[in-house]
Design a protein around this motif. Sequence first.
Motif, PDB file in Angstrom:
ATOM      1  N   ASP A 362      -0.299   1.574   2.644  1.00 11.10           N
ATOM      2  CA  ASP A 362      -0.827  -0.370   2.709  1.00 11.10           C
ATOM      3  C   ASP A 362      -0.228  -1.003   1.425  1.00 11.10           C
ATOM      4  O   ASP A 362       0.099  -1.956   1.857  1.00 11.10           O
ATOM      5  N   ASN A 363      -0.523  -0.729   0.264  1.00 11.14           N
ATOM      6  CA  ASN A 363      -0.524  -1.340  -0.784  1.00 11.14           C
ATOM      7  C   ASN A 363       0.162  -1.068  -2.220  1.00 11.14           C
ATOM      8  O   ASN A 363       0.327  -1.384  -2.763  1.00 11.14           O
ATOM      9  N   VAL A 364       1.006   0.033  -2.097  1.00 10.93           N
ATOM     10  CA  VAL A 364       1.624   0.776  -2.992  1.00 10.93           C
ATOM     11  C   VAL A 364       2.585  -0.007  -3.500  1.00 10.93           C
ATOM     12  O   VAL A 364       2.363   0.588  -4.694  1.00 10.93           O
ATOM     13  N   ASN A 365       2.748  -0.383  -2.613  1.00  6.18           N
ATOM     14  CA  ASN A 365       4.492  -1.309  -3.203  1.00  6.18           C
ATOM     15  C   ASN A 365       4.173  -3.077  -3.960  1.00  6.18           C
ATOM     16  O   ASN A 365       5.247  -3.805  -4.047  1.00  6.18           O
ATOM     17  N   ASP A 366       2.125  -2.748  -3.204  1.00  3.77           N
ATOM     18  CA  ASP A 366       2.094  -4.260  -4.428  1.00  3.77           C
ATOM     19  C   ASP A 366       1.964  -4.935  -5.317  1.00  3.77           C
ATOM     20  O   ASP A 366       2.007  -5.870  -5.909  1.00  3.77           O
TER      21      ASP A 366
END
Lengths: 381, 77
Positions: A362-366
């Motif tokens: 869910d936050n890998v690209n954040d």
Amino acid sequence: MAHITFLLVVVIITALAFDFTNGFHDTANAMATSIATGALRPRVAVLVSAVLNVVGAFLSTAVAKTISGGIVNDGLITLGMIFAGLVGAILWNLLTWLLGLPSSSSHALIGGLIGAAWVGAGLRAVDFYEVLEKIIIPAFAAPLVAGLAALLATRLAYRLSGRADEESVTRGFRFGQIGSASLVSLAHGTNDAQKTMGVITLSLISAGALPTGSGPPTWVVLTAGLAIGLGTYLGGWRIIRTLGRGLTDIRSPQGFAAETASATVILTSAHLGFALSTTQVCSGSIIGAGLGRRRAQVRWSTAGRMAVAWLITLPAAGLIGGAASAVVVHGGTAGTVAVAVVAVAAASLIYLLSRRSPVTADNVNDARNVTVNPQPAPASN
Amino acid sequence: MALHWSALGEVAAVSIGATVAVAVVFTLGVRAMLNHQDARESGRGSAAALAGAAVCFLACGAAVLYGLYLIIPQFHD
């Protein structure tokens, strides 16, 4: 006999554990750029990669007859040393994963085995000329070749597509990315799952459970394939973030160029008998793709950290493997148990540390960076 | 060592050549496909563009199949 059986079981479990870390460490190789450009949603990407890794594990029948391609003398290495080498490889894989560094799982395995064989059986158990020719030279050449290929491909793709409405161009390349990333995953499965199968098969042979020259039994193929597939599916999100977002801002034509370059370099070199690190090839491709697009920046500090990790992977895994080997060879069963307990404790500690700043689907690209010890105020990210 | 370096050179040349070829053909395919879509939106026929795109994507598909052939040992042993 009971002693051999105990050690054999420990070696097999440890080999499968290494295969598992190999899986999540290397998910990023095939899928990081597809996830970063949105060609595939994160969970879909790891599922595709996991399935292709398992398929790849079953496809290839050409099992390595030696543990490490002649680098370590298989006649001198014992079960205890294999165990120690695997422990070195696993701990180094976990440590680099914690730091989000895409280091080579193959180098970790070979380094661990070299260290364990050196300490356990002396210098003559290691062929350093083979190390130079099979490991050191390809380690420098492969990322350069992949990078150059990706750079040229990216530059030409941008020049030839030359359209103002980049949205529609992007859509086309995202589609191509799925194909090229899948090829990398499949090639990875045929290569990396084989290594674990080879280790387990040779352990069975040296324990007398299989006749000399046997191929891997079906249960070995099955468990090794599932171990690497499960690891891949869990996804090394920390490493995916570094490769997909940390090195450079990847757009879909670049992702396509990078994955195509990785696939061709891996296939070409495998065909001509070079054992390459998939990780280094893919990292080189991504840097090349970053250099190929005008005004794209390559973050050299991240690339530098990665390069350092590459350089020290083999000796570092070798040091851990050597230390473990000393304890196992001199300590017998008690030493083996002690090494196993310490290894499980260290692995648990690394996992707990990773929970302080988890990276997930869910936050890998954040964000671009993987931190280990986050600041108390996450708002200032 | 001489043999070794030539093998390395071969890997480099083949890899770079194949990557660039696939990327160029795929890019031309994307471009032809977009030309086709533009032409259709403005009501013109564009069979040539569509055919061009199809040829390009088929060529890339063939490259993927060749890759599969290389990966799967059952095909060439």
